[in-house]
Design a protein around this motif. Structure first.
Motif, PDB file in Angstrom:
ATOM      1  N   LYS A 132       2.790  12.218  -2.158  1.00 60.38           N
ATOM      2  CA  LYS A 132       2.320  12.108  -3.542  1.00 60.38           C
ATOM      3  C   LYS A 132       1.854  10.682  -3.834  1.00 60.38           C
ATOM      4  O   LYS A 132       0.794  10.466  -4.430  1.00 60.38           O
ATOM      5  N   GLY A 133       2.644   9.695  -3.398  1.00 58.64           N
ATOM      6  CA  GLY A 133       2.268   8.302  -3.619  1.00 58.64           C
ATOM      7  C   GLY A 133       1.013   7.918  -2.862  1.00 58.64           C
ATOM      8  O   GLY A 133       0.149   7.210  -3.394  1.00 58.64           O
ATOM      9  N   LEU A 134       0.895   8.383  -1.628  1.00 60.03           N
ATOM     10  CA  LEU A 134      -0.276   8.063  -0.819  1.00 60.03           C
ATOM     11  C   LEU A 134      -1.534   8.700  -1.406  1.00 60.03           C
ATOM     12  O   LEU A 134      -2.594   8.067  -1.462  1.00 60.03           O
ATOM     13  N   LYS A 135      -1.426   9.945  -1.864  1.00 56.91           N
ATOM     14  CA  LYS A 135      -2.577  10.611  -2.484  1.00 56.91           C
ATOM     15  C   LYS A 135      -3.030   9.869  -3.735  1.00 56.91           C
ATOM     16  O   LYS A 135      -4.235   9.712  -3.973  1.00 56.91           O
ATOM     17  N   SER A 136      -2.086   9.407  -4.536  1.00 54.88           N
ATOM     18  CA  SER A 136      -2.428   8.668  -5.756  1.00 54.88           C
ATOM     19  C   SER A 136      -3.172   7.380  -5.416  1.00 54.88           C
ATOM     20  O   SER A 136      -4.143   7.011  -6.085  1.00 54.88           O
ATOM     21  N   TYR A 137      -2.714   6.707  -4.374  1.00 54.40           N
ATOM     22  CA  TYR A 137      -3.374   5.473  -3.932  1.00 54.40           C
ATOM     23  C   TYR A 137      -4.806   5.762  -3.490  1.00 54.40           C
ATOM     24  O   TYR A 137      -5.738   5.022  -3.824  1.00 54.40           O
ATOM     25  N   ILE A 138      -4.991   6.844  -2.748  1.00 56.65           N
ATOM     26  CA  ILE A 138      -6.320   7.211  -2.261  1.00 56.65           C
ATOM     27  C   ILE A 138      -7.244   7.572  -3.415  1.00 56.65           C
ATOM     28  O   ILE A 138      -8.398   7.133  -3.472  1.00 56.65           O
ATOM     29  N   LEU A 139      -6.739   8.363  -4.360  1.00 54.23           N
ATOM     30  CA  LEU A 139      -7.545   8.762  -5.520  1.00 54.23           C
ATOM     31  C   LEU A 139      -7.917   7.551  -6.367  1.00 54.23           C
ATOM     32  O   LEU A 139      -9.018   7.480  -6.919  1.00 54.23           O
ATOM     33  N   LEU A 140      -6.995   6.604  -6.474  1.00 48.84           N
ATOM     34  CA  LEU A 140      -7.257   5.382  -7.239  1.00 48.84           C
ATOM     35  C   LEU A 140      -8.441   4.618  -6.666  1.00 48.84           C
ATOM     36  O   LEU A 140      -9.155   3.917  -7.381  1.00 48.84           O
ATOM     37  N   HIS A 141      -8.660   4.777  -5.376  1.00 49.02           N
ATOM     38  CA  HIS A 141      -9.778   4.108  -4.712  1.00 49.02           C
ATOM     39  C   HIS A 141     -11.001   5.015  -4.590  1.00 49.02           C
ATOM     40  O   HIS A 141     -11.932   4.723  -3.830  1.00 49.02           O
ATOM     41  N   GLY A 142     -10.978   6.126  -5.307  1.00 46.00           N
ATOM     42  CA  GLY A 142     -12.148   6.988  -5.399  1.00 46.00           C
ATOM     43  C   GLY A 142     -12.425   7.835  -4.181  1.00 46.00           C
ATOM     44  O   GLY A 142     -13.565   8.254  -3.961  1.00 46.00           O
ATOM     45  N   GLU A 143     -11.395   8.114  -3.385  1.00 46.53           N
ATOM     46  CA  GLU A 143     -11.595   8.921  -2.186  1.00 46.53           C
ATOM     47  C   GLU A 143     -10.657  10.120  -2.192  1.00 46.53           C
ATOM     48  O   GLU A 143      -9.648  10.150  -2.905  1.00 46.53           O
ATOM     49  N   THR A 144     -10.985  11.109  -1.392  1.00 45.97           N
ATOM     50  CA  THR A 144     -10.112  12.265  -1.172  1.00 45.97           C
ATOM     51  C   THR A 144     -10.000  12.495   0.332  1.00 45.97           C
ATOM     52  O   THR A 144     -10.986  12.399   1.059  1.00 45.97           O
ATOM     53  N   ILE A 145      -8.781  12.781   0.771  1.00 46.38           N
ATOM     54  CA  ILE A 145      -8.516  13.017   2.191  1.00 46.38           C
ATOM     55  C   ILE A 145      -7.771  14.341   2.321  1.00 46.38           C
ATOM     56  O   ILE A 145      -6.913  14.666   1.490  1.00 46.38           O
ATOM     57  N   ALA A 146      -8.074  15.104   3.338  1.00 50.33           N
ATOM     58  CA  ALA A 146      -7.442  16.404   3.543  1.00 50.33           C
ATOM     59  C   ALA A 146      -5.927  16.258   3.688  1.00 50.33           C
ATOM     60  O   ALA A 146      -5.435  15.324   4.321  1.00 50.33           O
ATOM     61  N   ASP A 147      -5.193  17.188   3.091  1.00 47.61           N
ATOM     62  CA  ASP A 147      -3.735  17.164   3.182  1.00 47.61           C
ATOM     63  C   ASP A 147      -3.259  17.180   4.626  1.00 47.61           C
ATOM     64  O   ASP A 147      -2.255  16.547   4.968  1.00 47.61           O
ATOM     65  N   SER A 148      -3.962  17.901   5.488  1.00 47.50           N
ATOM     66  CA  SER A 148      -3.552  17.978   6.891  1.00 47.50           C
ATOM     67  C   SER A 148      -3.570  16.609   7.554  1.00 47.50           C
ATOM     68  O   SER A 148      -2.679  16.278   8.350  1.00 47.50           O
ATOM     69  N   SER A 149      -4.566  15.785   7.227  1.00 50.84           N
ATOM     70  CA  SER A 149      -4.636  14.433   7.797  1.00 50.84           C
ATOM     71  C   SER A 149      -3.497  13.564   7.298  1.00 50.84           C
ATOM     72  O   SER A 149      -2.895  12.798   8.066  1.00 50.84           O
ATOM     73  N   LEU A 150      -3.174  13.689   6.017  1.00 49.76           N
ATOM     74  CA  LEU A 150      -2.088  12.889   5.457  1.00 49.76           C
ATOM     75  C   LEU A 150      -0.744  13.324   6.014  1.00 49.76           C
ATOM     76  O   LEU A 150       0.128  12.482   6.257  1.00 49.76           O
ATOM     77  N   ASN A 151      -0.575  14.611   6.216  1.00 48.07           N
ATOM     78  CA  ASN A 151       0.660  15.102   6.833  1.00 48.07           C
ATOM     79  C   ASN A 151       0.832  14.548   8.235  1.00 48.07           C
ATOM     80  O   ASN A 151       1.922  14.129   8.627  1.00 48.07           O
ATOM     81  N   ARG A 152      -0.246  14.529   8.987  1.00 52.87           N
ATOM     82  CA  ARG A 152      -0.172  13.998  10.353  1.00 52.87           C
ATOM     83  C   ARG A 152       0.099  12.500  10.347  1.00 52.87           C
ATOM     84  O   ARG A 152       0.815  11.986  11.216  1.00 52.87           O
ATOM     85  N   ASP A 153      -0.451  11.785   9.362  1.00 53.29           N
ATOM     86  CA  ASP A 153      -0.167  10.355   9.260  1.00 53.29           C
ATOM     87  C   ASP A 153       1.304  10.111   8.932  1.00 53.29           C
ATOM     88  O   ASP A 153       1.923   9.185   9.471  1.00 53.29           O
ATOM     89  N   PHE A 154       1.857  10.917   8.031  1.00 53.37           N
ATOM     90  CA  PHE A 154       3.288  10.769   7.720  1.00 53.37           C
ATOM     91  C   PHE A 154       4.134  10.970   8.970  1.00 53.37           C
ATOM     92  O   PHE A 154       5.021  10.163   9.271  1.00 53.37           O
ATOM     93  N   ASP A 155       3.876  12.060   9.683  1.00 62.12           N
ATOM     94  CA  ASP A 155       4.665  12.353  10.880  1.00 62.12           C
ATOM     95  C   ASP A 155       4.516  11.256  11.935  1.00 62.12           C
ATOM     96  O   ASP A 155       5.489  10.869  12.588  1.00 62.12           O
ATOM     97  N   CYS A 156       3.296  10.743  12.082  1.00 60.66           N
ATOM     98  CA  CYS A 156       3.057   9.701  13.083  1.00 60.66           C
ATOM     99  C   CYS A 156       3.750   8.403  12.693  1.00 60.66           C
ATOM    100  O   CYS A 156       4.382   7.748  13.528  1.00 60.66           O
ATOM    101  N   LEU A 157       3.656   8.007  11.422  1.00 63.09           N
ATOM    102  CA  LEU A 157       4.303   6.773  10.978  1.00 63.09           C
ATOM    103  C   LEU A 157       5.816   6.876  11.122  1.00 63.09           C
ATOM    104  O   LEU A 157       6.475   5.940  11.586  1.00 63.09           O
ATOM    105  N   LYS A 158       6.363   8.011  10.737  1.00 64.22           N
ATOM    106  CA  LYS A 158       7.811   8.210  10.858  1.00 64.22           C
ATOM    107  C   LYS A 158       8.259   8.069  12.311  1.00 64.22           C
ATOM    108  O   LYS A 158       9.234   7.372  12.612  1.00 64.22           O
ATOM    109  N   LYS A 159       7.552   8.718  13.215  1.00 62.84           N
ATOM    110  CA  LYS A 159       7.917   8.663  14.625  1.00 62.84           C
ATOM    111  C   LYS A 159       7.642   7.291  15.235  1.00 62.84           C
ATOM    112  O   LYS A 159       8.240   6.923  16.242  1.00 62.84           O
TER     113      LYS A 159
END
Length: 291
Positions: A132-159
């Protein structure tokens, strides 16, 4: 902004060493025309080769370009040259901190990493709160990114930062799945859904690495910086290393005892004055001490 360019593969423990050695021998090894050579040389799969190409640039180990024939080239950066000279097997934890710092400062090419350490203030969080926080940051910068990409980024950063517990460590070393950055221990899962962003273990974070970072962050003609700025400014050491104020002061006092800096406190204006501004010399001093 770039997301999921790592292809869901976090940086494995042996990859930085393999990548730096490979580009030294053949700068075009990551060009698509050399795919088969890269797979054979690096000993990893085709998709992992593409991931490692990304990590080499995103961590600041290599700079990407093209040769006269239009082939992709990777050449070691100045930092990569120093690491290659003093820590070619990537054994020092200081090297891991430096590459982590480059990720956490890389707003353009490692956006999720930058956001997590510089913009996201929660110390404990769920995956849902993170996204939710990451999506808000992206929208604030005028962009939209697919949920699937953000999910993969979360999993990758966590690991990337989560310390794994294995019953038979030798099996996992052979499979090469241990993250290079897990030794920093910056994320911990608590229960089934909660995660915690951890401050560094004091003994694991060398003072010279912090001083190198401070000097690299400020202007060439600047030799003073406020402690508040060090602790609170985005892309500075307090944010990218997730330092508490107490740990920051302990490290600055250690640097003062070593003669590198002087701490001043005048009428509520706390700042440091840097006595030695040759960042590469400081880094070389560190490596000579630990290697």
């Amino acid at each position: 902004m770039i997301f999921n360019k790592h292809g869901s593969f976090y940086l494995r423990k042996s990859w930085p060493m393999k990548g730096l050695k490979a580009i030294r021998q053949e700068p075009t090894i990551f060009t698509p025309q050399n795919e088969a050579l890269a797979v054979d040389t690096l000993g990893i799969g085709r998709v992992m080769v593409t991931s490692l190409r990304y990590w080499m640039s995103a961590t600041g180990l290599a700079e990407e370009g093209k040769d006269s024939s239009g082939r992709i080239t990777l050449d070691p950066t100045g930092l990569g040259e120093i690491i290659e000279k003093y820590d070619p097997f990537f054994q020092s934890i200081g090297t891991a901190w430096l590459l982590h710092r480059n990720l956490a400062k890389n707003e353009d090419d490692a956006t999720t990493w930058y956001w997590f350490f510089n913009e996201f203030d929660k110390k404990t969080f769920t995956k849902e709160e993170f996204l939710k926080g990451l999506k808000s940051y992206i929208l604030l910068h005028g962009e939209t990114i697919a949920d699937s990409s953000l999910n993969r980024d979360f999993d990758c950063l966590k690991k990337t930062y989560e310390r794994e517990e294995f019953s038979d460590i030798s099996n996992y070393i052979e499979e090469g799945i241990i993250s290079y950055f897990s030794q920093l221990d910056l994320i911990k899962q608590e229960g089934k859904k909660m995660y915690k962003k951890l401050t560094p273990v004091d003994k694991k974070l060398p003072e010279e690495i912090l001083l190198y970072s401070i000097i690299d962050d400020i202007d060439d003609n600047q030799n003073q910086v406020s402690i508040k700025e060090l602790h609170e400014t985005k892309k500075y050491i307090g944010k990218v290393y997730n330092l508490s104020y107490l740990i920051l002061m302990d490290k600055l006092e250690a640097l003062e005892r070593k003669g590198y800096i002087k701490i001043y406190s005048r009428f509520g204006h706390n700042h440091i004055e840097i006595n030695e501004k040759d960042k590469n010399l400081i880094l070389e001093n560190y490596y000579r001490k630990v290697m």
